[in-house]
Write a protein that holds these residues in place. Structure first.
Motif, PDB file in Angstrom:
ATOM      1  N   VAL A   1       0.817  -1.280  -0.041  1.00  0.00           N
ATOM      2  CA  VAL A   1      -0.077   0.007  -0.128  1.00  0.00           C
ATOM      3  C   VAL A   1       0.887   1.229   0.096  1.00  0.00           C
ATOM      4  N   TYR A   2       0.341   2.311  -0.544  1.00  0.00           N
ATOM      5  CA  TYR A   2       1.048   3.680  -0.359  1.00  0.00           C
ATOM      6  C   TYR A   2      -0.116   4.737   0.022  1.00  0.00           C
ATOM      7  N   GLN A   3       0.701   5.790   0.420  1.00  0.00           N
ATOM      8  CA  GLN A   3      -0.146   7.167   0.899  1.00  0.00           C
ATOM      9  C   GLN A   3       0.291   8.373   0.024  1.00  0.00           C
ATOM     10  N   LEU A   4      -0.567   9.169  -0.378  1.00  0.00           N
ATOM     11  CA  LEU A   4      -0.262  10.502  -1.105  1.00  0.00           C
ATOM     12  C   LEU A   4      -0.642  11.584   0.027  1.00  0.00           C
ATOM     13  N   ASP A   5      -0.013  12.528  -0.040  1.00  0.00           N
ATOM     14  CA  ASP A   5      -0.279  13.862   0.469  1.00  0.00           C
ATOM     15  C   ASP A   5       0.539  14.966  -0.357  1.00  0.00           C
ATOM     16  N   GLY A   6      -0.193  15.411  -1.379  1.00  0.00           N
ATOM     17  CA  GLY A   6       0.455  16.241  -2.063  1.00  0.00           C
ATOM     18  C   GLY A   6       1.583  15.819  -2.894  1.00  0.00           C
ATOM     19  N   GLN A   7       2.681  16.232  -2.839  1.00  0.00           N
ATOM     20  CA  GLN A   7       3.874  15.732  -3.485  1.00  0.00           C
ATOM     21  C   GLN A   7       4.587  14.662  -2.760  1.00  0.00           C
ATOM     22  N   ARG A   8       4.093  14.426  -1.400  1.00  0.00           N
ATOM     23  CA  ARG A   8       4.648  13.436  -0.477  1.00  0.00           C
ATOM     24  C   ARG A   8       4.222  12.215  -1.014  1.00  0.00           C
ATOM     25  N   ILE A   9       4.828  11.086  -0.747  1.00  0.00           N
ATOM     26  CA  ILE A   9       4.573   9.671  -0.813  1.00  0.00           C
ATOM     27  C   ILE A   9       5.186   8.698   0.095  1.00  0.00           C
ATOM     28  N   SER A  10       4.516   7.922   0.560  1.00  0.00           N
ATOM     29  CA  SER A  10       5.068   7.014   1.406  1.00  0.00           C
ATOM     30  C   SER A  10       4.493   5.496   1.474  1.00  0.00           C
ATOM     31  N   PHE A  11       5.536   4.414   1.302  1.00  0.00           N
ATOM     32  CA  PHE A  11       4.958   3.362   1.038  1.00  0.00           C
ATOM     33  C   PHE A  11       5.032   2.388   2.547  1.00  0.00           C
ATOM     34  N   GLY A  12       3.955   1.623   2.512  1.00  0.00           N
ATOM     35  CA  GLY A  12       3.830   0.717   3.501  1.00  0.00           C
ATOM     36  C   GLY A  12       4.440  -0.629   3.294  1.00  0.00           C
ATOM     37  N   ARG A  13       4.467  -1.567   4.322  1.00  0.00           N
ATOM     38  CA  ARG A  13       5.283  -2.949   4.266  1.00  0.00           C
ATOM     39  C   ARG A  13       4.802  -3.701   2.906  1.00  0.00           C
ATOM     40  N   VAL A  14       5.817  -3.865   2.158  1.00  0.00           N
ATOM     41  CA  VAL A  14       5.491  -4.708   0.996  1.00  0.00           C
ATOM     42  C   VAL A  14       5.540  -6.257   1.146  1.00  0.00           C
ATOM     43  N   ALA A  15       4.514  -7.010   0.690  1.00  0.00           N
ATOM     44  CA  ALA A  15       4.657  -8.436   0.565  1.00  0.00           C
ATOM     45  C   ALA A  15       5.013  -8.916  -0.848  1.00  0.00           C
ATOM     46  N   SER A  16       5.897 -10.010  -0.829  1.00  0.00           N
ATOM     47  CA  SER A  16       6.345 -10.431  -2.160  1.00  0.00           C
ATOM     48  C   SER A  16       6.228 -12.106  -2.067  1.00  0.00           C
ATOM     49  N   THR A  17       6.076 -12.856  -3.346  1.00  0.00           N
ATOM     50  CA  THR A  17       6.080 -14.043  -3.387  1.00  0.00           C
ATOM     51  C   THR A  17       7.634 -14.479  -2.991  1.00  0.00           C
ATOM     52  N   ARG A  18       7.807 -15.788  -2.977  1.00  0.00           N
ATOM     53  CA  ARG A  18       8.810 -16.352  -2.406  1.00  0.00           C
ATOM     54  C   ARG A  18       9.377 -17.467  -3.681  1.00  0.00           C
ATOM     55  N   LYS A  19       9.777 -16.800  -4.611  1.00  0.00           N
ATOM     56  CA  LYS A  19      10.416 -17.694  -5.731  1.00  0.00           C
ATOM     57  C   LYS A  19      11.750 -17.908  -5.425  1.00  0.00           C
ATOM     58  N   MET A  20      12.269 -19.150  -5.906  1.00  0.00           N
ATOM     59  CA  MET A  20      13.819 -19.299  -5.590  1.00  0.00           C
ATOM     60  C   MET A  20      14.638 -18.648  -6.930  1.00  0.00           C
ATOM     61  N   CYS A  21      15.151 -17.536  -6.560  1.00  0.00           N
ATOM     62  CA  CYS A  21      15.957 -16.547  -7.652  1.00  0.00           C
ATOM     63  C   CYS A  21      17.259 -17.352  -8.006  1.00  0.00           C
ATOM     64  N   ARG A  22      17.499 -17.326  -9.354  1.00  0.00           N
ATOM     65  CA  ARG A  22      18.697 -17.780  -9.625  1.00  0.00           C
ATOM     66  C   ARG A  22      19.887 -16.799  -9.543  1.00  0.00           C
ATOM     67  N   GLY A  23      20.958 -16.926  -8.737  1.00  0.00           N
ATOM     68  CA  GLY A  23      21.931 -16.211  -8.581  1.00  0.00           C
ATOM     69  C   GLY A  23      21.834 -15.096  -7.379  1.00  0.00           C
ATOM     70  N   GLU A  24      23.038 -15.055  -6.624  1.00  0.00           N
ATOM     71  CA  GLU A  24      23.022 -13.960  -5.803  1.00  0.00           C
ATOM     72  C   GLU A  24      22.694 -12.616  -6.285  1.00  0.00           C
TER      73      GLU A  24
END
Length: 343
Positions: free
Chosen positions: A170-193
């Motif tokens: 989620v995110y919030q806007l206040d004029g030109q200000r922006i803030s992002f809340g906690r982001v959840a992501s999938t947990r795929k096995m990524c190839r390579g460090e």
């Protein structure tokens, strides 16, 4: 703070159409030469392959633009970039009717004529990441092959792809200000460090964003200290869908084109394209096609189409139009259905 009386040219991006008078000329690519007058007394310009800014002053219908920093990239032969910036330095007056801006040259030799451009919205749009803050004091390129993207929905949710995993928050806007809340992501096995490190740095840069600004087709998210967090460009995003989810042959090429289909009597004009080479891909295939807002006319109609080929043979193609960008059409979550050929 500068003030402009009468019909104000503030709050719009203007593209240069022509020069009239003793040095008359028609600009063949107006969207490459743009001017934005901001209400803080600063202006921003695009001069072909370079961008810059400076200060301006007004008094009634008189205006003067002081030169400021300008990038120094080498543009293609025939560029009007240097001439554009030199002419702006000679401007002494203006008049506008809301959709048209005329800048008068101070020596009385002519005038520069501009047209208001369509402005892309922050929300309800999808953005392709061109660069991100690596957390070590630098901004690094995301690379054309990675296609990280950010979609800011009008309901306050943010979603996208971080290089290996899908994410949502989620995110919030206040004029030109922006803030992002906690982001959840999938947990795929990524190839390579390296992939995992890039994904972590990108998500950290997104979380650090505190302000936003759109210049033309570019969106810049900055941290509270003013440092650039993310540099993004407008994009059309979605998925290429086959009749049933299935693996594509190794080496298959998925091509998604953004086209101007406004004119029925001429072939469609391609204004953006992404080519995806499949090694181990199962349809549906996500796509992200960036575009230059200078090429978008709000009066025209745009569509995306897709093809899948293997070893030069056409396997699938889309058979209907998928309108995007203008006339209320979406920028993101477009599912392009492709049909098999010769089956």
């Amino acid at each position: 703070m500068a003030k402009v009386t009468g019909c104000s040219p503030l709050g719009k991006i203007w593209r240069w159409n022509s020069l009239t008078g003793a040095e008359s000329l028609d600009v063949s690519h107006p969207g490459r030469y743009t001017l934005e007058l901001r209400d803080d007394g600063r202006y921003g310009i695009r001069a072909d392959c370079n961008t810059g800014s400076g200060a301006y002053q007004t008094e009634g219908s008189r205006i003067s633009l002081s030169p400021g920093p300008l990038t120094q990239a080498a543009c293609e032969a025939g560029s009007l970039g240097n001439r554009f910036t030199a002419l702006l330095g000679r401007v002494s007056g203006f008049r506008t009717d809301g959709e048209r801006l005329v800048l008068e040259l101070g020596d009385g030799t002519g005038s520069m004529e501009f047209e208001a451009m369509h402005r892309i919205a922050l929300t309800g749009s999808s953005w392709l990441v061109r660069g991100y803050n690596n957390g070590k004091g630098g901004v690094v390129s995301a690379g054309h092959e990675v296609a990280l993207h950010v979609t800011l929905a009008e309901d306050g949710t943010v979603a996208g792809w971080s290089g290996c995993n899908d994410y949502r928050g989620v995110y919030q806007l206040d004029g030109q200000r922006i803030s992002f809340g906690r982001v959840a992501s999938t947990r795929k096995m990524c190839r390579g460090e390296e992939v995992m490190q890039r994904e972590s740095a990108f998500l950290a840069a997104l979380a650090s964003a505190a302000t936003w600004e759109i210049r033309g087709e570019r969106l810049q998210l900055r941290r509270a200290d003013g440092a650039l967090a993310l540099d993004l460009v407008a994009a059309v995003t979605g998925r290429v869908m086959t009749p049933a989810p299935q693996p594509l042959p190794a080496g298959a090429e998925i091509r998604v084109s953004l086209q101007d289909i406004s004119r029925m009597d001429v072939p469609a004009t391609v204004i953006g394209e992404q080519v995806i080479c499949a090694e181990d891909i199962v349809a549906p295939v996500p796509f992200q096609v960036s575009f230059d807002l200078a090429q978008i006319d709000p009066r025209d109609t745009y569509s995306v189409r897709a093809t899948i080929t293997h070893e030069g043979k056409l396997l699938y193609t889309s058979t209907q139009a998928y309108p995007v960008i203008t006339r209320g059409a979406p920028h993101y979550d477009i599912d392009i259905q492709v049909e098999p050929i010769g089956r």
